[in-house]
Design an enzyme around this catalytic site. Structure first.
Site, PDB file in Angstrom:
ATOM      1  N   ASP A 122       0.850  -1.200   0.000  1.00 27.02           N
ATOM      2  CA  ASP A 122       0.000   0.000   0.000  1.00 27.02           C
ATOM      3  C   ASP A 122       0.886   1.251   0.000  1.00 27.02           C
ATOM      4  O   ASP A 122       1.700   1.433   0.906  1.00 27.02           O
ATOM      5  CB  ASP A 122      -0.887  -0.009   1.249  1.00 27.02           C
ATOM      6  CG  ASP A 122      -2.041   0.972   1.151  1.00 27.02           C
ATOM      7  OD1 ASP A 122      -1.870   2.036   0.527  1.00 27.02           O
ATOM      8  OD2 ASP A 122      -3.123   0.665   1.697  1.00 27.02           O
ATOM      9  N   LYS A 126      -1.487   9.818   0.500  1.00 24.82           N
ATOM     10  CA  LYS A 126      -1.653  11.098   1.191  1.00 24.82           C
ATOM     11  C   LYS A 126      -0.485  11.341   2.141  1.00 24.82           C
ATOM     12  O   LYS A 126      -0.072  10.449   2.872  1.00 24.82           O
ATOM     13  CB  LYS A 126      -2.971  11.112   1.967  1.00 24.82           C
ATOM     14  CG  LYS A 126      -4.216  11.082   1.086  1.00 24.82           C
ATOM     15  CD  LYS A 126      -5.484  11.146   1.917  1.00 24.82           C
ATOM     16  CE  LYS A 126      -6.716  11.121   1.018  1.00 24.82           C
ATOM     17  NZ  LYS A 126      -7.974  11.157   1.799  1.00 24.82           N
TER      18      LYS A 126
END
Length: 218
Positions: A122, A126
């Site tokens: 992952d 952000k």
């Protein structure tokens, strides 16, 4: 010098609840495949961190029947999927660890792992979530401990920003060398790896994929 902070472990919430079949696979069938610390005396283990739907780890097990293949995964649907694949294929050489890989590191012996696979982790795009990214100096320092001399790490990503972070973190560790650095070589999937659903998703988004190989110095 940058502090080697441990990444913040965060488990994404599953969009769907487990089916009755998945619950049975985890509550009953999984038990016989769980990794125990007493098994850490085995040498030259292959370790896959975050095995997802299990395509790569199943392929590794089939092609290395005399070697222990250890998979670390925390997402229950993924764990249930792998257990089902193991039983369908009658595979005997896969064990599963269902907690954070940082807990697994505490149980593994020094120089016990021959190869590590970390495919499409992952990227947490952000900025406020960057501390959740698994690839860090802390992770790599643990790799340095558990890998055998000349042991290899295979990492795949389709996120350019994360790619830069991976290189930066590895270059700060003098015990590893990047080995597939010829022009465009890292854009080709190594033969040892199997195509996964995450790679297919990257293709659907027309993202450039990078497959990095690092080796521990002898």
């Amino acid at each position: 010098m940058k502090k080697e902070n441990k990444p913040i472990f965060y488990l994404r919430k599953s969009r769907r609840s487990l089916s009755k079949k998945q619950k049975k696979l985890i509550q009953i069938n999984l038990k016989k495949y769980l990794f125990k610390e007493s098994m850490s005396n085995v040498k030259d283990i292959f370790l896959e961190i975050g095995f997802g739907y299990g395509e790569n780890i199943i392929n590794l097990a089939k092609k290395n029947k005399n070697r222990l293949i250890l998979g670390c995964e925390v997402y229950k649907p993924a764990i249930a999927s792998l257990v089902e694949k193991i039983e369908e294929s009658k595979i005997k050489n896969i064990l599963i660890f269902t907690e954070s890989v940082f807990e697994l590191f505490k149980k593994l012996k020094k120089n016990s792992i021959n190869k590590i696979f970390l495919l499409f982790p992952d990227p947490w795009p952000k900025r406020k979530h960057h501390k959740r990214r698994i690839i860090s100096r802390f992770l790599i320092k643990n790799f340095q401990k558990i890998l055998t001399p000349k042991g290899r790490i295979y990492i795949a990503t389709d996120t350019n920003n994360y790619l830069k972070v991976i290189f930066l973190e590895f270059f700060f560790n003098k015990y590893f060398i990047w080995i597939n650095k010829k022009p465009n070589e890292c854009k080709k999937r190594p033969l040892i790896l199997k195509r996964t659903k995450f790679e297919t998703k990257a293709d659907m988004k027309v993202n450039t994929k990078y497959f990095l190989m690092f080796e521990k110095r002898s």
